[in-house]
Design a protein around this motif. Structure first.
Motif, mmCIF file in Angstrom:
data_model
loop_
_atom_site.group_PDB
_atom_site.id
_atom_site.type_symbol
_atom_site.label_atom_id
_atom_site.label_comp_id
_atom_site.label_asym_id
_atom_site.label_seq_id
_atom_site.Cartn_x
_atom_site.Cartn_y
_atom_site.Cartn_z
ATOM 1 N N VAL A 191 11.422 8.494 -7.437
ATOM 2 C CA VAL A 191 10.019 8.597 -8.181
ATOM 3 C C VAL A 191 10.093 9.478 -9.053
ATOM 4 N N TRP A 192 10.980 10.553 -8.816
ATOM 5 C CA TRP A 192 10.931 11.806 -9.720
ATOM 6 C C TRP A 192 11.645 11.156 -11.152
ATOM 7 N N LEU A 193 12.469 10.186 -11.203
ATOM 8 C CA LEU A 193 13.009 9.777 -12.351
ATOM 9 C C LEU A 193 12.019 8.828 -13.101
ATOM 10 N N PHE A 194 11.040 8.226 -12.433
ATOM 11 C CA PHE A 194 10.030 7.279 -13.234
ATOM 12 C C PHE A 194 9.198 7.911 -13.865
ATOM 13 N N GLY A 195 8.671 9.381 -13.328
ATOM 14 C CA GLY A 195 7.400 9.974 -13.871
ATOM 15 C C GLY A 195 6.084 9.651 -13.321
ATOM 16 N N PRO A 196 5.187 10.402 -13.797
ATOM 17 C CA PRO A 196 3.670 9.960 -12.912
ATOM 18 C C PRO A 196 3.325 8.719 -13.814
ATOM 19 N N TYR A 197 2.098 8.232 -13.163
ATOM 20 C CA TYR A 197 1.873 6.875 -13.627
ATOM 21 C C TYR A 197 0.895 7.413 -14.889
ATOM 22 N N ALA A 224 0.890 -1.231 -0.040
ATOM 23 C CA ALA A 224 0.056 0.117 0.021
ATOM 24 C C ALA A 224 0.822 1.207 -0.183
ATOM 25 N N GLY A 225 1.849 1.208 0.806
ATOM 26 C CA GLY A 225 2.975 2.442 0.987
ATOM 27 C C GLY A 225 3.418 2.823 -0.163
ATOM 28 N N TYR A 226 4.006 1.586 -0.956
ATOM 29 C CA TYR A 226 4.710 1.701 -2.276
ATOM 30 C C TYR A 226 3.969 2.206 -3.446
ATOM 31 N N SER A 227 2.382 1.958 -3.262
ATOM 32 C CA SER A 227 1.669 2.517 -4.330
ATOM 33 C C SER A 227 1.283 3.906 -4.167
ATOM 34 N N LEU A 228 1.470 4.494 -2.945
ATOM 35 C CA LEU A 228 0.788 5.778 -2.497
ATOM 36 C C LEU A 228 1.499 6.763 -3.828
ATOM 37 N N PRO A 229 2.604 6.965 -3.834
ATOM 38 C CA PRO A 229 3.336 7.971 -4.698
ATOM 39 C C PRO A 229 2.618 8.032 -5.943
ATOM 40 N N LEU A 281 5.120 6.165 -11.932
ATOM 41 C CA LEU A 281 4.882 5.095 -13.062
ATOM 42 C C LEU A 281 5.395 3.600 -12.378
ATOM 43 N N LEU A 282 6.015 3.415 -11.623
ATOM 44 C CA LEU A 282 6.363 2.092 -11.260
ATOM 45 C C LEU A 282 5.390 1.574 -10.141
ATOM 46 N N SER A 283 4.982 2.446 -9.382
ATOM 47 C CA SER A 283 3.860 1.799 -8.322
ATOM 48 C C SER A 283 2.455 1.714 -9.127
ATOM 49 N N GLY A 284 2.244 2.693 -10.280
ATOM 50 C CA GLY A 284 0.906 2.550 -10.937
ATOM 51 C C GLY A 284 1.199 1.285 -11.525
ATOM 52 N N THR A 285 2.129 0.829 -12.156
ATOM 53 C CA THR A 285 2.069 -0.459 -12.912
ATOM 54 C C THR A 285 2.020 -1.570 -11.771
ATOM 55 N N LEU A 300 0.103 -1.367 -9.199
ATOM 56 C CA LEU A 300 -1.316 -1.306 -8.916
ATOM 57 C C LEU A 300 -2.335 -1.791 -10.185
ATOM 58 N N ARG A 301 -1.710 -1.678 -11.184
ATOM 59 C CA ARG A 301 -2.416 -1.943 -12.552
ATOM 60 C C ARG A 301 -2.560 -3.831 -12.404
ATOM 61 N N ILE A 302 -1.143 -4.203 -12.031
ATOM 62 C CA ILE A 302 -1.130 -5.907 -11.846
ATOM 63 C C ILE A 302 -2.042 -6.243 -10.513
ATOM 64 N N ALA A 303 -2.141 -5.413 -9.688
ATOM 65 C CA ALA A 303 -2.868 -5.874 -8.461
ATOM 66 C C ALA A 303 -4.518 -6.084 -9.019
ATOM 67 N N GLU A 304 -4.629 -5.009 -9.814
ATOM 68 C CA GLU A 304 -6.059 -5.026 -10.242
ATOM 69 C C GLU A 304 -6.166 -6.229 -11.284
ATOM 70 N N ALA A 305 -5.434 -6.669 -12.027
ATOM 71 C CA ALA A 305 -5.452 -7.855 -12.877
ATOM 72 C C ALA A 305 -5.408 -9.255 -11.725
ATOM 73 N N ILE A 306 -4.799 -8.867 -10.770
ATOM 74 C CA ILE A 306 -5.041 -10.250 -9.754
ATOM 75 C C ILE A 306 -6.210 -10.380 -9.106
ATOM 76 N N MET A 307 -6.918 -8.972 -8.804
ATOM 77 C CA MET A 307 -8.383 -9.301 -8.335
ATOM 78 C C MET A 307 -9.290 -9.726 -9.440
ATOM 79 N N GLN A 308 -9.147 -9.265 -10.472
ATOM 80 C CA GLN A 308 -10.168 -9.417 -11.692
ATOM 81 C C GLN A 308 -9.926 -11.269 -12.098
ATOM 82 N N SER A 309 -8.978 -11.680 -11.588
ATOM 83 C CA SER A 309 -8.719 -13.004 -11.915
ATOM 84 C C SER A 309 -9.343 -14.099 -11.067
ATOM 85 N N ILE A 310 -9.904 -13.604 -9.825
ATOM 86 C CA ILE A 310 -10.548 -14.420 -8.790
ATOM 87 C C ILE A 310 -11.833 -15.135 -9.668
ATOM 88 N N PRO A 311 -12.142 -16.295 -9.596
ATOM 89 C CA PRO A 311 -13.215 -16.826 -10.229
ATOM 90 C C PRO A 311 -14.407 -16.395 -9.546
#
Lengths: 549, 354
Positions: free
Chosen positions: A299-305, A173-178, A181-185, A187-198
């Motif tokens: 995070v400043w090197l990664f840019g916004p999500y 959760a803390g890693y995702s807050l900023p 680009l990295l943390s947003g990616t 979160l995108r995977i976390a969302e895909a994981i949630m979607q994968s639940i039967p």
């Protein structure tokens, strides 16, 4: 036990005779005790005995890094804005000037570049989080390999497992807050994981994200999870973990004078408390130095999500790495039945950790059931004395390590110019082959070490002195550890403690503990006393021999 | 071995004790036995003792100096404002390392000093504490169980079936209520409402193909073998999570075999696929134009563009959905448009997806 105090030497003349308080502190103490009536229980805790072993520090590091996380995290909340509203950046960091970004990302840049000392605080927080998870993991290994989870401590094992699980959630959760680009990616995977639940997958994802990814809710929700909900539960569980520890007292390794009914060491006040307090500052010092000197999550090197972008070598923090690895290794097996889909993502990200954590939680009960061991244990095992458990632990570590390494298999492939696909296949095969191998290696190593302990107990320590017998045979002289029988075989039996295996480990009741870091510290008087004792013993032996001869 | 709540000593006896003796008596009252206790330096004032004390004190002096140094650096001795290289003072680069280093030094010194103090100067002790760990006495267990059982019996739940049933109902309903409350407040029906469908994106018939700045894309913008991330030219099109689409111009001689029913989706040597990986939703963005392979950097799924973006390695199972591509003529310039939405759901699979 009789109440004897063994004054081996004079102690400093303490404060004068004690009847009623005269100092302000003493008067304040009496004032408080007349109202709270706690002097008995306070004294009990002050006198609580802590055993000393380096491996017991791991849990301490975890506790201290949690405190550091609370301190640094509180500072960060004063400046962080958990909003996904879009703004145009106009802070000090010129390269991102005028870029559209969420307020969460903009305020993270603000902390980094425009709050005095903000960057170092952010980095201390991040390093402390990595340390928190790492020390909990190593602490868990320690508890596992020494059998400290056995009755009566199964509950604390489960609480500890809960702490690690929640620590993973808290870290993610803390890693995702900023919202970079990295943390947003992530979160995108976390969302895909949630979607994968039967059956309920897309419902879960829509519930958590408040609609389709990315939505406008998730950062705010993760924020309250990260700063209130999970830390609150963590603090409660840590409290319970500590309370059980105080109630059940520490485990300790077997040794001279150690029994199941007692605990041996130093009292909390003053010695142990002073050491532990000092150690807190040392842990904090390591985090602070890392936070200042070792850049982390720039995070400043990664840019916004931005859902359209990703950088190569995208990695989560280390503690999520094993899940990233399992996701990379799992084959593309999708189940499609009656116009429904169970995506491959479901198995390595939800089912696998579910199985792993369930197995870990059940282990103390499985072991008790299989060994039919229902006794309470306060003395620890040496890992070599329980080869099956040690083997299983090695197996688990091997499994986890393959997953963790596979989480960075693209970086390894790049660093060593290996084919990425070869890395994936190596991980897939390694995941199946290495754990059983690790089991065997650990199991046989344990047996070998056990055998060597017995051998030294029976034949004594190799002295390095070669003796030639009258018949020409050369033998090495062995120093027996204790009395020997008619055949010259040692009669000491193994006591679950380290067996001295070198000549200079002999002669101390503490298993050859030599003081001093760079060179041995021995006091002259001590050495002289020992020499005198040795001489006396020798004289006695000579006398005995004369009598028997 | 006995547990005593109070030291069994009379007031007169207590008055006779020295502080140390009273401390020992207090410990023994809690079954804590100091079996060995000795000053580290039995003869006070030796060189060794002074050396130990001075070393600990030196640690505290270092801690003091480093903390003062930290405050001086923090309060402006070193600037912290970020500047582009060559524009303004670059000394800010030392700010964070100095802060961390000085804070670390100060904390380490005070920590090491404290530990050394405990190890070198406090009396050496070996203390044995009774665990009182024989488990609850059987009598205690029986009495407590009896209290619980009798109390439960007094409530009469066992024989008053009506109460048992009704309180079960009430408790069950109230227990579920918070969950219903929270889930009910947060739940969103998937695939309902504008822009909320997992099966549809903002692409559609006649939607302009734009780049990340919102400018329309024409065939001349991409060289053979090149690619561009494009978005639907509608409000919110660039930001939406399911918009990113890869517009790829094939190299001469490369062909893509179309899927069934998607023969018209290609426009000349241009093909467009959803950029969102069908595995976990990362943008699959590393394209090898020679081999036609597309790699997702998150979990290394690889798609073969020349085989219609079929997954060829890694955990992905489904091909990247293909966008039907066309062009329209505006003021004499050809611009790409979509001829419709993706024919299937983009991104990671989910239960409802056939």
């Amino acid at each position: 036990m009789t109440a004897t105090v063994n004054h081996d030497g004079p102690t400093a003349p303490g404060p004068k005779r004690f009847d009623k308080p005269r100092t302000p502190a003493g008067k304040a103490g009496r004032w408080a005790d007349e109202r709270l009536g706690m002097s008995g229980s306070v004294r009990n805790q002050l006198n609580k005995v802590f055993p000393d072993h380096w491996s017991f520090m791991m849990g301490e590091i975890a506790l201290y890094s949690f405190i550091i996380l609370i301190l640094t995290g509180t500072f960060l909340t004063f400046f962080f804005d958990a909003s996904m509203a879009e703004v145009r950046y106009n802070g000090s960091y010129i390269p991102l000037d005028g870029v559209q970004m969420s307020r969460a990302y903009a305020s993270t840049l603000h902390i980094t570049f425009d709050v005095r000392g903000g960057l170092v605080m952010r980095q201390i927080h991040h390093w402390a989080a990595l340390l928190f998870l790492a020390s909990m993991t190593v602490h868990m290994f320690r508890v596992f390999f020494t059998g400290a989870f056995r009755k009566p401590r199964e509950l604390n094992w489960l609480i500890g497992l809960g702490l690690i699980t929640l620590g993973l959630v808290e870290g993610f959760a803390g890693y995702s807050l900023p919202d970079d680009l990295l943390s947003g990616t992530g979160l995108r995977i976390a969302e895909a994981i949630m979607q994968s639940i039967p059956v309920i997958g897309s419902w879960v994802a829509f519930l958590v994200f408040g609609g389709k990814f990315p939505g406008t809710e998730i950062i705010g929700r993760l924020y309250i999870v990260h700063v209130l909900l999970v830390p609150g539960i963590l603090a409660g569980l840590i409290g319970a973990h500590m309370a059980l520890l105080i109630k059940q007292k520490h485990t300790e390794f077997p040794g001279p004078g150690k029994t199941e009914a007692t605990v041996t060491g130093e009292r909390m006040y003053p010695t142990y408390g002073l050491k532990a307090g000092g150690f807190f500052f040392i842990v904090f010092a390591v985090c602070a130095a890392l936070g200042g000197l070792a850049q982390i999550n720039p995070v400043w090197l990664f840019g916004p999500y931005n859902p359209a972008q990703v950088s190569s070598g995208s990695q989560p923090d280390w503690y999520i790495g094993f899940l990233d690895g399992s996701t990379r290794l799992f084959p593309s097996w999708e189940i499609r039945v009656w116009h429904h889909t169970i995506p491959p993502l479901f198995w390595p990200t939800l089912v696998l950790p579910g199985i792993l954590f369930t197995l870990a939680g059940a282990y103390p009960f499985i072991e008790a059931k299989l060994t039919k061991d229902r006794a309470k244990h306060n003395l620890l095992n040496r890992p070599r004395d329980v080869p099956v458990r040690t083997g299983l632990g090695a197996m688990a570590i091997a499994f986890y390590s393959v997953l963790l390494l596979s989480g960075g298999n693209d970086l390894i492939a790049k660093a060593f110019s290996i084919s990425l696909n070869a890395m994936t296949w190596a991980g897939r095969i390694g995941l199946l082959v290495l754990p059983p191998l690790a089991y065997l290696v650990a199991y046989w190593t344990c047996l070998g070490l056990q055998r060597h302990d017995r051998e030294v107990l029976e034949h004594g320590i190799e002295t390095g002195i070669i003796k030639r017998l009258p018949n020409g045979e050369f033998i090495e002289v062995h120093q027996p550890l204790g009395p020997v029988d008619d055949h010259g075989h040692g009669q000491l039996s193994y006591g679950g403690t380290p067996v001295p295996k070198k000549m200079n480990k002999l002669g101390s009741p503490h298993g050859g503990r030599i003081k001093g870091f760079l060179w041995p510290v021995r006091e002259k008087a001590e050495i002289e006393a020992e020499l005198a004792a040795l001489e006396a013993a020798e004289a006695e032996r000579d006398r005995q021999r004369e009598l028997t001869d | 071995m006995s547990t005593t709540d109070k030291p069994g000593l009379s007031a007169e006896e207590l008055a006779e004790l020295s502080t140390e003796e009273a401390m020992i008596a207090g410990a023994e009252a809690d079954d804590v036995f100091i079996v060995h206790r000795r000053e580290r330096y039995p003869i006070p004032g030796t060189h060794a003792e002074k050396r130990a004390e001075r070393t600990v004190a030196a640690m505290f002096v270092i801690a003091f100096l480093a903390a003062v140094g930290f405050i001086i650096v923090f309060c402006g001795a070193v600037p912290f404002q970020w500047h582009l290289p060559g524009q303004g003072s670059q000394n800010f680069r030392f700010f964070t390392p100095l802060l961390g280093g000085l804070l670390g030094l100060s904390l380490a010194a005070i920590g090491i000093g404290t530990v050394l103090w405990a190890k070198w100067l406090l009396p050496e002790e070996e203390v044995v504490q009774d665990r009182h760990d024989t488990g609850p006495a059987e009598a205690d267990q029986i009495l407590t169980s009896a209290t619980l059982v009798q109390g439960f019996h007094d409530t009469g739940i066992g024989r008053r079936g009506l109460l048992k049933g009704t309180i079960g109902l009430a408790g069950g309903a109230l227990g579920v209520l918070p969950l219903v409350y929270l889930v009910g407040a947060m739940i969103k029906k998937p695939n309902k409402g504008p822009g909320q469908s997992l099966f549809h994106t903002l692409w559609g018939k006649g939607v302009a193909v734009v780049d990340s700045e919102g400018n329309r894309v024409s065939p001349g913008d991409i060289l053979p073998g090149g690619l561009m991330t494009v978005f639907p030219g509608v409000p919110g099109g660039v930001a939406a999570g399911d918009s990113p689409t890869l517009l790829i111009r094939l190299r001469p001689g490369q062909t893509v075999k179309a899927r069934k029913g998607q023969a018209g989706f290609q426009w000349q040597d241009f093909v467009a696929f959803s950029k969102i990986c069908t595995h976990a939703g990362c943008p699959a963005s590393l394209y090898e134009q020679q081999t036609g392979r597309l790699l997702c950097p998150c979990h290394q799924s690889q798609f073969q563009v020349l085989e219609d973006a079929k997954p060829v390695f890694g955990p992905a199972t489904r091909s990247l959905p293909k966008l039907p591509l066309g062009v329209e003529l505006v003021d004499g310039t050809q611009y790409f448009v979509a001829k419709g939405d993706f024919p299937e759901a983009i991104g990671p699979a989910f239960w409802e997806r056939p």
